[in-house]
Design an enzyme around this catalytic site. Structure first.
Site, PDB file in Angstrom:
ATOM      1  N   SER A 135       0.846  -1.195   0.000  1.00  0.00           N
ATOM      2  CA  SER A 135       0.000   0.000   0.000  1.00  0.00           C
ATOM      3  C   SER A 135       0.887   1.253   0.000  1.00  0.00           C
ATOM      4  O   SER A 135       1.760   1.377  -0.858  1.00  0.00           O
ATOM      5  CB  SER A 135      -0.927  -0.056   1.212  1.00  0.00           C
ATOM      6  OG  SER A 135      -1.985   0.852   1.091  1.00  0.00           O
ATOM      7  N   ASP A 150      -8.624  -6.541  -4.712  1.00  0.00           N
ATOM      8  CA  ASP A 150      -8.238  -5.220  -4.213  1.00  0.00           C
ATOM      9  C   ASP A 150      -8.782  -4.159  -5.155  1.00  0.00           C
ATOM     10  O   ASP A 150      -8.339  -4.046  -6.296  1.00  0.00           O
ATOM     11  CB  ASP A 150      -6.702  -5.150  -4.131  1.00  0.00           C
ATOM     12  CG  ASP A 150      -6.186  -3.831  -3.569  1.00  0.00           C
ATOM     13  OD1 ASP A 150      -6.990  -2.892  -3.358  1.00  0.00           O
ATOM     14  OD2 ASP A 150      -4.968  -3.742  -3.325  1.00  0.00           O
ATOM     15  N   HIS A 163      -7.962  -5.235  -0.431  1.00  0.00           N
ATOM     16  CA  HIS A 163      -6.681  -4.586  -0.192  1.00  0.00           C
ATOM     17  C   HIS A 163      -6.000  -5.104   1.074  1.00  0.00           C
ATOM     18  O   HIS A 163      -4.777  -5.239   1.129  1.00  0.00           O
ATOM     19  CB  HIS A 163      -6.904  -3.074  -0.095  1.00  0.00           C
ATOM     20  CG  HIS A 163      -5.639  -2.300   0.078  1.00  0.00           C
ATOM     21  ND1 HIS A 163      -4.657  -2.271  -0.882  1.00  0.00           N
ATOM     22  CD2 HIS A 163      -5.172  -1.543   1.108  1.00  0.00           C
ATOM     23  CE1 HIS A 163      -3.646  -1.515  -0.463  1.00  0.00           C
ATOM     24  NE2 HIS A 163      -3.941  -1.071   0.739  1.00  0.00           N
TER      25      HIS A 163
END
Lengths: 372, 372
Positions: A151, A317, A350
């Protein structure tokens, strides 16, 4: 090789700086909260920098003194794991702008003797990376065997390879992107507005009386949290199941399990995170656009790089979907950089990069060993 | 056939009731704000009920006295359009719980002489439909040539065919679903928490001093608005374009156009909508699960139906994606109901049903004419 019973060293450095920020300001000194695990090899060749995500911290593989919980990536980092203190010298630092030991809005501005609040300069992902580079200088680490992150951590890994091409031998970029899309920015803006709409925010000047904008920050976290999960994952985990018994309340309590879960995510977040830091760090990710920093062509960001790259995405995601990783892979290929790319299956959206993922561990282990 | 210069009649009915609500309470009287266009045919066979979405109103094809703006579905409803006052008697009513003329938290509780606030009973989609049926009785409309709606309006159209199977000859369900998913509920819960976190909400008792929880409602609207748009649409419309000039501010103003757009959406919403109504209407949609009302089998909802159905979805709608429409079509087929189903292409996500869509107009026109 472990230095204390907690496995890890909760460390702090005050570096003189100054650090020239992308916004133009000079920051001095620079505080950095960090942890290390393992020992730097005599040739300095075994250092791995782990970069944390938006609301992460330096306690990647050891108990957080704030929450009392285990590190956030113990599935990947630890004895017998792909990143192993028996083989690697592992560094993880709280990002600039953060709230667990590094300079940020909650720390004291030496010029005034008071917390910076909103007078803290707006920082970028590249500023975070520059501060980490200063920490590495301080620790005597010249080059990184690898920089790794998921991320926002992946953004830092990308920025490392572009900003310090001679210091990175490998970069692992997981569930990430080379720039924030309009939708990414939109969700962050909702969170910022939620914080700023809370009267307790008071322009960021709330530190004196210990009464922070908790309600606004909780709403911000709730909105963000939805983006970390997939619809399929939410349906599997909660569906339309009710909280207690089987009847609707015909009121506004948390009837559905998913409501209760979200409220808990919001409430528990405010105990461990500073609202102003949330503003600064979301802003840094929104500003991130690696191509823009290199003449509008992402491939240019990697032309000087000497690193091997490993890109990993997760099929569910939707915050940083596989297409974002693919765009990075295309640019790396255009720049002639060695890159491997895997899309993994997961129902968890995610968040998958933080959860148990044997496939991810295998990919990372193989990638790191291939370069050793 | 038009009755005044505004094209449409801004009408209001106070019906004695009582209306027994799904939550158990009896509501009496029932106020309904509505508009009609055109004239009911002597045989009563040309009535079309248009159901509005979450934050819509009865002004489907005429200027809203609140905003001064044209009706919200003039692309579909009006002279020469698929739903045409020259041929149809068109009715559109503000939903129960709404804030433009129908009984809701902002209207006066006759028992106390004060606004209901949060003492207004929690209502369901079926309650909205029952109130509309009472309005139709009041207007002398026995059966509907068609009931049509998008989003929450589509839920009402579905509920109409299930609740009053003898009164509906055709139902058009656009960009909708037969139940709210965990993700749908989660987004609504964020919005409710944003409203309730605003100190000005005061448990819903904010009507006396004209100081409503505008900041919280604006945040709720911003979060919801993202779900109405597609990522592709946002990227096309805004991308990462900056607001003015070409430089980042390194501050927290709305640098990106998408930030400015979202803030505007939030701010302009609070001028036209009541925060408590937002709580009640989102709750009604979260409670909606047509299968649950019929023994857990969606097909059972349609066993008594005499209606033809037309289902329309949009390929970039991730709020109520095509898979939700498909599940309804499967159930209709299982119940032996005549149904046509079209997925249309649009870059605009859920919002597409409110925008110019010649394809949608053609499908609806053909469907309505086939039954005439």
């Amino acid at each position: 090789m472990l230095d204390d019973t907690r496995f890890g060293l909760d460390r702090h450095a005050t570096l003189p700086g100054p650090l020239r920020l992308d916004g133009g300001a000079l920051l001095s000194p620079i505080d950095i909260g960090y942890e290390t695990y393992g020992t730097l090899a005599p040739d300095g060749g075994n250092a791995i920098l782990v970069c944390h995500a938006l609301t992460g911290d330096q306690h990647v593989a050891s108990i957080s003194p704030v929450t009392g919980k285990p590190g956030w990536w113990t599935r990947l980092v630890g004895p017998g794991k792909p990143i192993d203190p028996a083989r690697h010298f592992i560094i993880c630092a709280n990002v600039l702008g953060g709230c667990t030991g590094s300079s940020g809005p909650a720390t004291v501005n030496p010029a005034t003797g008071k917390p910076w609040g909103m007078s803290f300069p707006v920082i970028t992902i590249r500023d975070m990376v520059r501060a980490q580079a200063m920490l590495l200088d301080h620790l005597g680490v010249e080059t990184l065997a690898a920089v790794i992150g998921g991320s926002m951590g992946g953004m830092q890994a990308l920025s490392w390879s572009a900003t310090f091409p001679d210091r990175v031998r490998a970069a692992v970029v997981i569930a990430s992107a080379a720039r924030h899309t309009a939708q990414n920015i939109a969700f962050h803006e909702v969170g910022r507005q939620a914080v700023m709409a809370d009267p307790k925010w008071r322009g960021g000047d709330y530190y004196a009386d210990g009464d922070p904008p908790a309600a606004g920050l909780a709403v911000a976290r709730m909105a963000a949290h939805i983006t970390y999960l997939s619809e399929a994952g939410l349906t599997e985990k909660f569906g339309r199941r009710l909280q207690t018994g089987s009847a609707k309340s015909f009121g506004f309590d948390a009837d559905f399990q998913v409501e209760s879960y979200l409220r808990h995510q919001g409430i528990s977040f405010v105990d461990r995170f500073d609202a102003n830091s949330y503003l600064y760090i979301t802003r840094a990710t929104d500003y991130f656009d690696l191509a823009e920093e290199h003449g509008g062509h992402l491939a240019n960001a990697f032309r000087e790089s000497k690193a091997r790259f490993c890109l990993i995405s997760f099929d569910t995601d939707w915050l940083y979907p596989t297409s974002e990783s693919r765009a990075i892979v295309h640019a790396l290929n255009a720049a002639g950089a060695p890159v491997s790319f895997v899309e993994l299956n997961s129902p968890f959206g995610h968040d998958a990069f933080l959860l148990d993922s044997p496939g991810m561990n295998r990919v990372i282990d193989g990638f790191l060993r291939a370069g050793a």
